[in-house]
Design a protein around this motif. Structure first.
Motif, mmCIF file in Angstrom:
data_model
loop_
_atom_site.group_PDB
_atom_site.id
_atom_site.type_symbol
_atom_site.label_atom_id
_atom_site.label_comp_id
_atom_site.label_asym_id
_atom_site.label_seq_id
_atom_site.Cartn_x
_atom_site.Cartn_y
_atom_site.Cartn_z
ATOM 1 N N SER A 79 0.798 -1.213 0.000
ATOM 2 C CA SER A 79 0.000 0.000 0.000
ATOM 3 C C SER A 79 0.837 1.272 0.000
ATOM 4 C CB SER A 79 -0.938 0.003 1.213
ATOM 5 O OG SER A 79 -0.167 0.011 2.403
ATOM 6 N N VAL A 80 2.134 1.132 -0.164
ATOM 7 C CA VAL A 80 3.017 2.292 -0.190
ATOM 8 C C VAL A 80 3.325 2.638 -1.633
ATOM 9 C CG1 VAL A 80 5.290 3.148 0.489
ATOM 10 C CG2 VAL A 80 4.045 1.619 2.006
ATOM 11 N N GLY A 81 3.260 3.939 -1.951
ATOM 12 C CA GLY A 81 3.634 4.366 -3.279
ATOM 13 C C GLY A 81 5.128 4.163 -3.471
ATOM 14 N N VAL A 82 5.516 3.567 -4.583
ATOM 15 C CA VAL A 82 6.925 3.298 -4.833
ATOM 16 C C VAL A 82 7.189 3.215 -6.329
ATOM 17 C CG1 VAL A 82 6.744 0.781 -4.767
ATOM 18 C CG2 VAL A 82 8.871 1.852 -4.110
ATOM 19 N N SER A 83 8.412 3.582 -6.699
ATOM 20 C CA SER A 83 8.856 3.425 -8.078
ATOM 21 C C SER A 83 10.313 2.996 -8.055
ATOM 22 C CB SER A 83 8.731 4.741 -8.849
ATOM 23 O OG SER A 83 9.255 4.588 -10.147
ATOM 24 N N LYS A 84 10.626 2.015 -8.850
ATOM 25 C CA LYS A 84 12.008 1.538 -8.978
ATOM 26 C C LYS A 84 12.616 1.996 -10.307
ATOM 27 C CE LYS A 84 12.330 -1.533 -5.470
ATOM 28 N NZ LYS A 84 13.463 -1.802 -4.638
ATOM 29 N N MET A 85 12.007 2.949 -10.956
ATOM 30 C CA MET A 85 12.480 3.408 -12.263
ATOM 31 C C MET A 85 13.896 3.964 -12.219
ATOM 32 S SD MET A 85 10.149 2.739 -14.528
ATOM 33 C CE MET A 85 10.356 3.851 -15.904
ATOM 34 N N HIS A 86 14.304 4.483 -11.074
ATOM 35 C CA HIS A 86 15.665 5.031 -10.974
ATOM 36 C C HIS A 86 16.725 3.976 -11.276
ATOM 37 C CE1 HIS A 86 15.086 3.317 -6.951
ATOM 38 N NE2 HIS A 86 16.395 3.150 -6.956
ATOM 39 N N LEU A 87 16.395 2.718 -11.065
ATOM 40 C CA LEU A 87 17.357 1.646 -11.327
ATOM 41 C C LEU A 87 17.740 1.580 -12.804
ATOM 42 C CD1 LEU A 87 15.862 -1.121 -9.015
ATOM 43 C CD2 LEU A 87 17.859 0.334 -8.576
ATOM 44 N N ILE A 88 16.819 1.893 -13.676
ATOM 45 C CA ILE A 88 17.096 1.906 -15.115
ATOM 46 C C ILE A 88 18.148 2.968 -15.428
ATOM 47 C CG2 ILE A 88 16.136 2.417 -17.396
ATOM 48 C CD1 ILE A 88 13.488 1.236 -16.359
ATOM 49 N N PHE A 89 18.020 4.117 -14.790
ATOM 50 C CA PHE A 89 18.958 5.208 -15.056
ATOM 51 C C PHE A 89 20.297 4.974 -14.365
ATOM 52 C CE2 PHE A 89 14.743 6.830 -15.786
ATOM 53 C CZ PHE A 89 14.900 7.455 -17.007
#
Length: 100
Positions: A79-89
């Protein structure tokens, strides 16, 4: 991982949050305070000279920083907002592709 949806990653370009959004629609509503014309359509994402990449590029470092702040994700909670997109960069892969 983008929880609850890709729009959470886009939102991180404008604000730092780990808010628990109950739906993609609720994230989109918050996102529209920054991008009032936002629509999840191919036309919006690929509009010539105004595509989503060009709109967000000036805020990319902010998004990466904000994404790292909310990097932990517990699959049991969810239920926590999260993004792992930084891993791509962080891998440099995106930059290598964009240089070609």
């Amino acid at each position: 991982i983008n929880n609850p949806c890709l729009e959470f990653w886009i939102l991180l370009h404008f604000e730092s949050t780990a808010k628990s959004f109950n739906s993609c629609e609720s994230v989109t509503k918050q996102l529209k305070t920054h991008l009032p014309d936002y629509k999840k359509t191919q036309k919006y994402y690929t509009k010539q000279n105004q595509d989503i990449y060009l709109k967000l590029k000036p805020f990319l470092e902010i998004a990466i920083s904000n994404s790292k702040k909310v990097d932990s994700f517990n699959f049991n909670i969810g239920s926590v907002g999260v993004s792992k997109m930084h891993l791509i960069f962080d891998t440099g892969l995106i930059e290598a592709v964009l240089r070609k």
